[in-house]
Design an enzyme around this catalytic site. Structure first.
Site, PDB file in Angstrom:
ATOM      1  N   GLY A 125       1.997  -0.235   3.925  1.00  0.00           N
ATOM      2  CA  GLY A 125       0.838  -1.101   4.164  1.00  0.00           C
ATOM      3  C   GLY A 125       0.631  -2.052   3.006  1.00  0.00           C
ATOM      4  O   GLY A 125       1.381  -2.993   2.811  1.00  0.00           O
ATOM      5  N   SER A 126      -0.389  -1.778   2.188  1.00  0.00           N
ATOM      6  CA  SER A 126      -0.656  -2.621   1.017  1.00  0.00           C
ATOM      7  C   SER A 126       0.294  -2.302  -0.135  1.00  0.00           C
ATOM      8  O   SER A 126       0.376  -3.047  -1.102  1.00  0.00           O
ATOM      9  CB  SER A 126      -2.105  -2.456   0.557  1.00  0.00           C
ATOM     10  OG  SER A 126      -2.364  -1.114   0.206  1.00  0.00           O
ATOM     11  N   CYS A 127       1.024  -1.205  -0.024  1.00  0.00           N
ATOM     12  CA  CYS A 127       1.997  -0.830  -1.056  1.00  0.00           C
ATOM     13  C   CYS A 127       3.120  -1.857  -1.132  1.00  0.00           C
ATOM     14  O   CYS A 127       3.301  -2.675  -0.239  1.00  0.00           O
ATOM     15  CB  CYS A 127       2.607   0.529  -0.736  1.00  0.00           C
ATOM     16  SG  CYS A 127       1.447   1.893  -0.794  1.00  0.00           S
ATOM     17  N   ILE A 128       3.890  -1.752  -2.191  1.00  0.00           N
ATOM     18  CA  ILE A 128       5.041  -2.625  -2.420  1.00  0.00           C
ATOM     19  C   ILE A 128       6.305  -1.774  -2.444  1.00  0.00           C
ATOM     20  O   ILE A 128       6.353  -0.764  -3.140  1.00  0.00           O
ATOM     21  CB  ILE A 128       4.907  -3.385  -3.755  1.00  0.00           C
ATOM     22  CG1 ILE A 128       3.725  -4.353  -3.734  1.00  0.00           C
ATOM     23  CG2 ILE A 128       6.204  -4.078  -4.137  1.00  0.00           C
ATOM     24  CD1 ILE A 128       3.914  -5.602  -2.903  1.00  0.00           C
ATOM     25  N   GLY A 158       2.654  -5.355   0.605  1.00  0.00           N
ATOM     26  CA  GLY A 158       1.481  -6.071   0.128  1.00  0.00           C
ATOM     27  C   GLY A 158       0.593  -6.614   1.233  1.00  0.00           C
ATOM     28  O   GLY A 158      -0.081  -7.624   1.056  1.00  0.00           O
TER      29      GLY A 158
END
Length: 174
Positions: free
Chosen positions: A40-43, A107
Site C-alpha cells: 500500500g503506502s509502503c515502498i 507509496g
C-alpha cells in the site's frame, strides 16, 4: 486473481519468496522470485546487478525511524536507516555499486484525509526514498509510485524483470 500472481506462471525451477513488512531478501539465486503482496503506502525497493544476476528486495514501511531508536540496530522497516543497510547487503553480492539497477514501487495514498500532509505516509515514503537513494549516490531507473491503489510486486532474479499488479488494474512489466 486478487494479487496478479495467477496471471503468470513460475518456471519449473523457480520458487517465490515473500518479503514481508520491514523485511529484505538479498540473493544470487536466479531461481528466486522475490515478492511483496498487497503493498500500500509502503515502498518496495528492487535492486539488480545484471552482471552477477544478484539482487534484492526491501519492503519499507515508514519514512523515518524515531530519533530514540537504537542506531546500532538499523531496520529496513524505516527508509532512512533501511536504505544504507539494504544497499550494503546487495553490494556484498554484486559486482559493484556502479552496476546496480534500482527500481521503486509503492507509496500509494491509502487514506484520503483532508489536507493530507503528515498523514499521507505514501507521499512521505516517496520523498524519503528519493532522498535516501540520492544520499547513497544511486540513481532510480524505474518508478511505479503514488496513486490510490495497492500493488503486488514480483521481482525475477534470473532477468531483473519486475511484474506489478495494481488492485483492479492490469499486470504491467517494469
Amino acid at each position: 486473481m486478487k494479487h496478479g500472481i495467477e496471471m503468470f506462471a513460475l518456471g519449473i525451477n523457480q520458487r517465490m519468496i515473500n518479503v514481508g513488512l520491514g523485511e529484505m531478501s538479498v540473493t544470487r539465486d536466479t531461481t528466486v522470485v522475490l515478492s511483496c503482496i498487497g503493498l500500500g503506502s509502503c515502498i518496495a525497493v528492487c535492486v539488480y546487478d545484471p552482471f552477477t544476476k544478484s539482487g534484492g528486495l526491501a519492503h519499507m514501511l515508514l519514512p523515518l525511524g524515531r530519533k530514540d531508536n537504537d542506531i546500532s540496530s538499523p531496520s529496513v522497516k524505516y527508509i532512512d536507516t533501511g536504505v544504507p543497510l539494504f544497499i550494503n547487503q546487495v553490494i556484498k553480492q554484486s559486482s559493484g555499486r556502479e552496476n546496480l539497477i534500482v527500481k521503486v514501487i509503492g507509496g500509494a495514498t491509502m487514506l484520503q484525509v483532508p489536507g493530507g500532509g503528515l498523514l499521507d505516509i505514501g507521499q512521505r515514503n516517496i520523498q524519503e526514498i528519493k532522498a535516501a537513494l540520492a544520499k547513497e549516490k544511486i540513481p532510480i531507473l524505474g518508478w511505479d509510485v503514488g496513486g490510490t491503489a495497492g500493488r503486488s510486486v514480483h521481482f525475477f532474479l534470473d532477468t531483473g524483470r519486475i511484474m506489478i499488479k495494481a488492485l483492479n488494474g492490469p499486470l504491467t512489466e517494469m
